[in-house]
Design a protein around this motif. Structure first.
Motif, short mmCIF file in Angstrom:
data_model
loop_
_atom_site.label_atom_id
_atom_site.label_comp_id
_atom_site.label_asym_id
_atom_site.label_seq_id
_atom_site.Cartn_x
_atom_site.Cartn_y
_atom_site.Cartn_z
N LYS A 267 -47.49 25.56 -42.15
CA LYS A 267 -46.22 25.61 -42.84
C LYS A 267 -46.34 24.90 -44.19
O LYS A 267 -46.75 23.74 -44.25
CB LYS A 267 -45.12 24.96 -42.00
CG LYS A 267 -43.72 25.24 -42.53
CD LYS A 267 -42.64 24.78 -41.57
CE LYS A 267 -41.25 25.11 -42.11
NZ LYS A 267 -40.17 24.67 -41.20
N PHE A 268 -45.98 25.64 -45.26
CA PHE A 268 -46.14 25.14 -46.62
C PHE A 268 -44.92 25.52 -47.46
O PHE A 268 -44.24 26.52 -47.18
CB PHE A 268 -47.39 25.75 -47.27
CG PHE A 268 -48.65 25.60 -46.47
CD1 PHE A 268 -49.37 24.41 -46.48
CD2 PHE A 268 -49.11 26.64 -45.66
CE1 PHE A 268 -50.52 24.28 -45.73
CE2 PHE A 268 -50.26 26.52 -44.92
CZ PHE A 268 -50.98 25.33 -44.95
N TYR A 269 -44.70 24.73 -48.50
CA TYR A 269 -43.67 25.11 -49.46
C TYR A 269 -44.14 26.36 -50.21
O TYR A 269 -45.24 26.41 -50.74
CB TYR A 269 -43.39 23.99 -50.46
CG TYR A 269 -42.45 24.43 -51.56
CD1 TYR A 269 -41.11 24.72 -51.28
CD2 TYR A 269 -42.90 24.60 -52.87
CE1 TYR A 269 -40.25 25.15 -52.28
CE2 TYR A 269 -42.04 25.03 -53.87
CZ TYR A 269 -40.72 25.31 -53.56
OH TYR A 269 -39.87 25.74 -54.55
N THR A 270 -43.28 27.38 -50.24
CA THR A 270 -43.62 28.66 -50.85
C THR A 270 -42.46 29.16 -51.70
O THR A 270 -41.31 29.13 -51.28
CB THR A 270 -43.94 29.71 -49.76
OG1 THR A 270 -44.95 29.19 -48.89
CG2 THR A 270 -44.43 31.01 -50.37
N THR A 271 -42.80 29.61 -52.90
CA THR A 271 -41.81 30.21 -53.78
C THR A 271 -42.43 31.44 -54.44
O THR A 271 -43.53 31.86 -54.05
CB THR A 271 -41.29 29.20 -54.82
OG1 THR A 271 -40.20 29.79 -55.55
CG2 THR A 271 -42.38 28.74 -55.77
#
Length: 311
Positions: free
Chosen positions: A259-263
């Motif tokens: 789980k990672f910050y994604t944009t």
């Protein structure tokens, strides 16, 4: 019983994914919502109705948004055929029809009726989902699980923006809005597709299943398979949307994820539509996307055997 909503642009792999859902025990498909993506929504709608007709399933189908929020739309007919279903010729007469309610309004209504119970899977651009978020910012909190097929995890895309995947590239603004709104989405990327196909002997075995579902699978998959072999020299049949559906129906098939910050990049001349993933946490942003990196392809194959052996 999983309560599932499928948001789709009804290309070949969408159809295969929908087949998995409609034949899987313990899953109730509450609705299918449509939008422009692989082909225009005026073709997507009859494609979905054709799938339901062939499989003899009654699921409400709601038509959604017919273009990206801002970008000019470009189809993927070269890969999916002019009709989106691999130029499928043996279409039955349709006895089912599209519901009167707009797809975005249906999403909002169902999210309220089944608050905390719904699994939502997006198989195309995220235009309908973004519109739902804008109309009701509480929409994401009402969804139990949100899964989407799209994006790249290593900048290996399949669009004119070489770092971007088609679904996200088609409507980057919608993807950015959606990912900012959901704090626990699950993403099946294009690169994961490239490393988790069916070897051609497995694909041919599926095509030989002589049932209504098996013959339909063979008919819609033939042109795509030929293109993958002759034009692209791929060693396996690719399964973008079915992989996303498989890990939704069977989370136990996931072998590696993080789980990672994604944009989404919206402005880059060479990167517009690329999913930007903070693998190291350097941004300080909270992780919001569970990225599937590896899964059990043999398990996915068994799902197909079970789905195609019915009827």
């Amino acid at each position: 019983m999983m309560k599932l909503i499928i948001d789709t642009d009804a290309g070949v792999d969408d159809a295969q994914a929908i087949m998995l859902a409609l034949t899987h025990p313990g899953v109730e498909v509450l609705a299918i919502t449509t939008l422009t993506g692989n082909v225009h929504i005026r073709q997507v709608n009859p494609n979905v109705l054709t799938i339901l007709e062939i499989m003899k399933r009654d699921v409400p189908v709601y038509a959604g948004i017919d273009r990206p929020l801002i970008s000019e739309w470009e189809d993927a007919a070269e890969f999916h055929g002019g009709d989106g279903l691999g130029n499928f010729r043996d279409r039955p007469a349709l006895t089912r029809s599209i519901e009167d309610e707009h797809a975005v309004l249906a999403l909002l209504r169902l999210a309220r009726e089944y608050e905390g119970e719904l699994t939502l899977i997006a198989l195309g651009p995220l235009t309908n989902i973004a519109a739902a978020v804008r109309l009701d910012p509480a929409f994401p909190a009402r969804i139990k699980q949100f899964v989407f097929m799209g994006g790249t995890i290593a900048a290996q895309g399949n669009t004119p923006i070489v770092t971007a995947e088609y679904n996200i590239w088609t409507d980057p603004e919608a993807a950015a809005i959606t990912l900012a709104a959901f704090d626990d989405a699950t993403m099946l990327s294009w690169e994961t597709t490239l490393t988790h196909g069916f070897p051609w002997d497995q694909f041919n075995t599926l095509c030989a299943i002589d049932t209504v579902n098996g013959r339909f699978f063979r008919a819609i998959s033939h042109e795509t398979a030929e293109r993958l072999q002759t034009t692209y020299g791929r060693p396996a049949y690719l399964l973008p949307d079915p992989l996303a559906m498989a890990i939704t129906l069977r989370p136990d098939l996931i072998r590696q994820s993080g789980k990672f910050y994604t944009t989404v990049e919206l402005n880059g001349a060479h990167t517009r539509g690329q999913t930007v993933i903070d693998y190291t946490g350097i941004s300080g942003q909270a992780p919001n996307v569970n990225i599937i990196q590896a899964l059990d392809t043999d398990g996915v194959y068994q799902l197909f055997v079970e789905a195609l052996s019915q009827t």
